[in-house]
Design a protein around this motif. Structure first.
Motif, PDB file in Angstrom:
ATOM      1  N   GLY A   1      -5.428 -20.848  15.816  1.00 25.24           N
ATOM      2  CA  GLY A   1      -4.810 -21.617  17.025  1.00 25.24           C
ATOM      3  C   GLY A   1      -3.636 -22.633  16.396  1.00 25.24           C
ATOM      4  O   GLY A   1      -2.547 -22.610  17.341  1.00 25.24           O
ATOM      5  N   GLY A   2      -3.765 -22.844  15.395  1.00 18.57           N
ATOM      6  CA  GLY A   2      -2.501 -23.608  14.618  1.00 18.57           C
ATOM      7  C   GLY A   2      -1.375 -22.730  14.497  1.00 18.57           C
ATOM      8  O   GLY A   2      -0.116 -23.277  14.678  1.00 18.57           O
ATOM      9  N   MET A   3      -1.584 -21.499  14.042  1.00 19.25           N
ATOM     10  CA  MET A   3      -0.300 -20.358  13.886  1.00 19.25           C
ATOM     11  C   MET A   3       0.329 -20.287  15.287  1.00 19.25           C
ATOM     12  O   MET A   3       1.622 -20.179  15.370  1.00 19.25           O
ATOM     13  CB  MET A   3      -0.784 -19.351  13.156  1.00 19.25           C
ATOM     14  N   LEU A   4      -0.606 -19.887  16.131  1.00 20.11           N
ATOM     15  CA  LEU A   4      -0.153 -19.978  17.567  1.00 20.11           C
ATOM     16  C   LEU A   4       0.747 -20.988  18.065  1.00 20.11           C
ATOM     17  O   LEU A   4       1.677 -20.818  18.898  1.00 20.11           O
ATOM     18  CB  LEU A   4      -1.369 -19.493  18.601  1.00 20.11           C
ATOM     19  N   LEU A   5       0.105 -22.353  17.852  1.00 18.88           N
ATOM     20  CA  LEU A   5       0.879 -23.208  18.371  1.00 18.88           C
ATOM     21  C   LEU A   5       2.096 -23.526  17.724  1.00 18.88           C
ATOM     22  O   LEU A   5       3.161 -23.620  18.231  1.00 18.88           O
ATOM     23  CB  LEU A   5       0.087 -24.672  17.976  1.00 18.88           C
ATOM     24  N   LEU A   6       2.296 -23.231  16.337  1.00 19.77           N
ATOM     25  CA  LEU A   6       3.726 -23.290  15.862  1.00 19.77           C
ATOM     26  C   LEU A   6       4.586 -22.365  16.280  1.00 19.77           C
ATOM     27  O   LEU A   6       5.837 -22.563  16.422  1.00 19.77           O
ATOM     28  CB  LEU A   6       3.452 -23.229  14.424  1.00 19.77           C
ATOM     29  N   LEU A   7       3.941 -21.183  16.478  1.00 19.81           N
ATOM     30  CA  LEU A   7       4.897 -19.996  16.946  1.00 19.81           C
ATOM     31  C   LEU A   7       5.459 -20.210  18.424  1.00 19.81           C
ATOM     32  O   LEU A   7       6.477 -19.708  18.708  1.00 19.81           O
ATOM     33  CB  LEU A   7       4.266 -18.477  16.582  1.00 19.81           C
ATOM     34  N   LEU A   8       4.551 -20.474  19.331  1.00 20.67           N
ATOM     35  CA  LEU A   8       4.876 -20.477  20.611  1.00 20.67           C
ATOM     36  C   LEU A   8       5.370 -21.859  21.037  1.00 20.67           C
ATOM     37  O   LEU A   8       5.708 -21.840  22.307  1.00 20.67           O
ATOM     38  CB  LEU A   8       3.628 -19.977  21.391  1.00 20.67           C
ATOM     39  N   THR A   9       5.385 -22.702  20.521  1.00 27.72           N
ATOM     40  CA  THR A   9       5.676 -24.189  21.145  1.00 27.72           C
ATOM     41  C   THR A   9       6.989 -24.438  20.261  1.00 27.72           C
ATOM     42  O   THR A   9       7.314 -24.222  19.196  1.00 27.72           O
ATOM     43  CB  THR A   9       4.721 -25.208  21.132  1.00 27.72           C
ATOM     44  N   PRO A  10       7.679 -25.679  20.933  1.00 24.82           N
ATOM     45  CA  PRO A  10       8.810 -26.027  20.088  1.00 24.82           C
ATOM     46  C   PRO A  10       8.600 -27.215  19.028  1.00 24.82           C
ATOM     47  O   PRO A  10       9.417 -27.756  18.342  1.00 24.82           O
ATOM     48  CB  PRO A  10       9.657 -26.884  21.229  1.00 24.82           C
ATOM     49  N   LEU A  11       7.248 -27.135  18.607  1.00 28.88           N
ATOM     50  CA  LEU A  11       6.924 -27.898  17.479  1.00 28.88           C
ATOM     51  C   LEU A  11       7.364 -27.349  16.278  1.00 28.88           C
ATOM     52  O   LEU A  11       7.213 -26.273  16.029  1.00 28.88           O
ATOM     53  CB  LEU A  11       5.394 -28.096  17.474  1.00 28.88           C
ATOM     54  N   SER A  12       8.198 -28.282  15.747  1.00 28.57           N
ATOM     55  CA  SER A  12       8.691 -27.622  14.535  1.00 28.57           C
ATOM     56  C   SER A  12       7.750 -27.712  13.155  1.00 28.57           C
ATOM     57  O   SER A  12       7.028 -28.662  13.218  1.00 28.57           O
ATOM     58  CB  SER A  12      10.208 -28.241  14.138  1.00 28.57           C
ATOM     59  N   GLY A  13       8.039 -26.990  12.051  1.00 28.94           N
ATOM     60  CA  GLY A  13       7.238 -27.159  10.941  1.00 28.94           C
ATOM     61  C   GLY A  13       7.325 -28.529  10.034  1.00 28.94           C
ATOM     62  O   GLY A  13       6.695 -29.116   9.312  1.00 28.94           O
ATOM     63  N   ARG A  14       8.674 -28.905  10.244  1.00 33.97           N
ATOM     64  CA  ARG A  14       8.779 -30.102   9.421  1.00 33.97           C
ATOM     65  C   ARG A  14       9.869 -31.006  10.319  1.00 33.97           C
ATOM     66  O   ARG A  14      10.787 -30.717  10.986  1.00 33.97           O
ATOM     67  CB  ARG A  14       9.934 -29.868   8.354  1.00 33.97           C
ATOM     68  N   SER A  15       9.630 -32.323  10.267  1.00 34.95           N
ATOM     69  CA  SER A  15      10.262 -33.207  11.185  1.00 34.95           C
ATOM     70  C   SER A  15      10.770 -34.718  10.459  1.00 34.95           C
ATOM     71  O   SER A  15      10.038 -34.759   9.471  1.00 34.95           O
ATOM     72  CB  SER A  15       9.680 -33.714  12.578  1.00 34.95           C
TER      73      SER A  15
ATOM     74  N   GLY B   1       7.184 -35.365   8.776  1.00 34.00           N
ATOM     75  CA  GLY B   1       7.323 -34.662   7.466  1.00 34.00           C
ATOM     76  C   GLY B   1       6.777 -33.198   7.896  1.00 34.00           C
ATOM     77  O   GLY B   1       6.840 -32.598   8.669  1.00 34.00           O
ATOM     78  N   TRP B   2       5.888 -32.731   6.788  1.00 33.82           N
ATOM     79  CA  TRP B   2       5.397 -31.503   6.907  1.00 33.82           C
ATOM     80  C   TRP B   2       3.758 -31.668   7.455  1.00 33.82           C
ATOM     81  O   TRP B   2       3.047 -30.716   7.262  1.00 33.82           O
ATOM     82  CB  TRP B   2       5.165 -30.788   5.240  1.00 33.82           C
ATOM     83  N   THR B   3       3.483 -32.699   8.050  1.00 32.79           N
ATOM     84  CA  THR B   3       2.280 -32.782   8.463  1.00 32.79           C
ATOM     85  C   THR B   3       1.744 -31.719   9.733  1.00 32.79           C
ATOM     86  O   THR B   3       0.660 -31.437   9.431  1.00 32.79           O
ATOM     87  CB  THR B   3       2.284 -34.287   9.310  1.00 32.79           C
ATOM     88  N   PRO B   4       2.649 -31.412  10.445  1.00 33.12           N
ATOM     89  CA  PRO B   4       1.970 -30.415  11.420  1.00 33.12           C
ATOM     90  C   PRO B   4       1.740 -29.020  10.810  1.00 33.12           C
ATOM     91  O   PRO B   4       0.632 -28.389  10.978  1.00 33.12           O
ATOM     92  CB  PRO B   4       3.101 -30.179  12.270  1.00 33.12           C
ATOM     93  N   VAL B   5       2.504 -28.574   9.837  1.00 31.40           N
ATOM     94  CA  VAL B   5       2.122 -27.389   8.907  1.00 31.40           C
ATOM     95  C   VAL B   5       0.872 -27.650   8.334  1.00 31.40           C
ATOM     96  O   VAL B   5       0.249 -26.539   8.173  1.00 31.40           O
ATOM     97  CB  VAL B   5       3.496 -26.849   8.148  1.00 31.40           C
TER      98      VAL B   5
ATOM     99  N   VAL C   1      -2.106 -25.129   9.541  1.00 28.80           N
ATOM    100  CA  VAL C   1      -2.121 -23.907   8.708  1.00 28.80           C
ATOM    101  C   VAL C   1      -2.440 -24.146   7.466  1.00 28.80           C
ATOM    102  O   VAL C   1      -3.777 -23.429   6.733  1.00 28.80           O
ATOM    103  CB  VAL C   1      -0.585 -23.277   8.528  1.00 28.80           C
ATOM    104  N   ILE C   2      -2.221 -24.933   6.505  1.00 30.34           N
ATOM    105  CA  ILE C   2      -2.635 -25.303   5.276  1.00 30.34           C
ATOM    106  C   ILE C   2      -3.860 -25.654   5.215  1.00 30.34           C
ATOM    107  O   ILE C   2      -4.793 -25.170   4.369  1.00 30.34           O
ATOM    108  CB  ILE C   2      -1.696 -26.170   4.528  1.00 30.34           C
ATOM    109  N   ALA C   3      -4.461 -26.643   6.090  1.00 27.91           N
ATOM    110  CA  ALA C   3      -5.846 -27.224   5.904  1.00 27.91           C
ATOM    111  C   ALA C   3      -6.779 -26.001   6.140  1.00 27.91           C
ATOM    112  O   ALA C   3      -7.763 -25.914   5.553  1.00 27.91           O
ATOM    113  CB  ALA C   3      -5.992 -28.477   6.856  1.00 27.91           C
ATOM    114  N   PRO C   4      -7.010 -25.548   7.324  1.00 25.81           N
ATOM    115  CA  PRO C   4      -7.735 -24.443   7.591  1.00 25.81           C
ATOM    116  C   PRO C   4      -7.634 -23.199   6.417  1.00 25.81           C
ATOM    117  O   PRO C   4      -8.961 -22.588   6.085  1.00 25.81           O
ATOM    118  CB  PRO C   4      -7.650 -23.922   8.923  1.00 25.81           C
ATOM    119  N   ALA C   5      -6.649 -22.890   6.036  1.00 26.58           N
ATOM    120  CA  ALA C   5      -6.433 -21.758   4.979  1.00 26.58           C
ATOM    121  C   ALA C   5      -7.024 -22.179   3.744  1.00 26.58           C
ATOM    122  O   ALA C   5      -7.874 -21.367   2.829  1.00 26.58           O
ATOM    123  CB  ALA C   5      -5.019 -21.390   4.594  1.00 26.58           C
TER     124      ALA C   5
END
Length: 80
Positions: A29-43, A47-51, A55-59
């Protein structure tokens, strides 16, 4: 062949398997959300909180449950 009264080995849902399934769903779900929405990996504000949380926490949960998983996946890719 197991009898109908005995549960098969793969039919049981252990707590560890449940956690792995939840982490896999979270990661997908997280990878899909990052790929399909305008949510950027870093802001600038987050910061890097969305990524991290998508992605990193479930991995890291999956790697904690099965530490050899990345090596097994790489081995499967190179065997093809």
């Amino acid at each position: 062949m197991p009898s109908p009264k005995e549960p098969a080995m793969h039919d049981t849902l252990t707590p560890r398997r449940t956690v792995a399934l939840i982490a896999l769903a979270w990661l997908a779900g997280g990878m899909l959300l990052l790929l399909l929405t305008p949510l950027s990996g870093r802001s600038e504000t987050l910061g890097w909180t969305p990524v991290f949380w998508l992605v990193i926490a479930p991995a890291s949960v999956l790697i904690t449950l099965r530490p050899r998983l990345p090596l097994e996946l790489l081995g499967a890719v190179f065997r093809r």
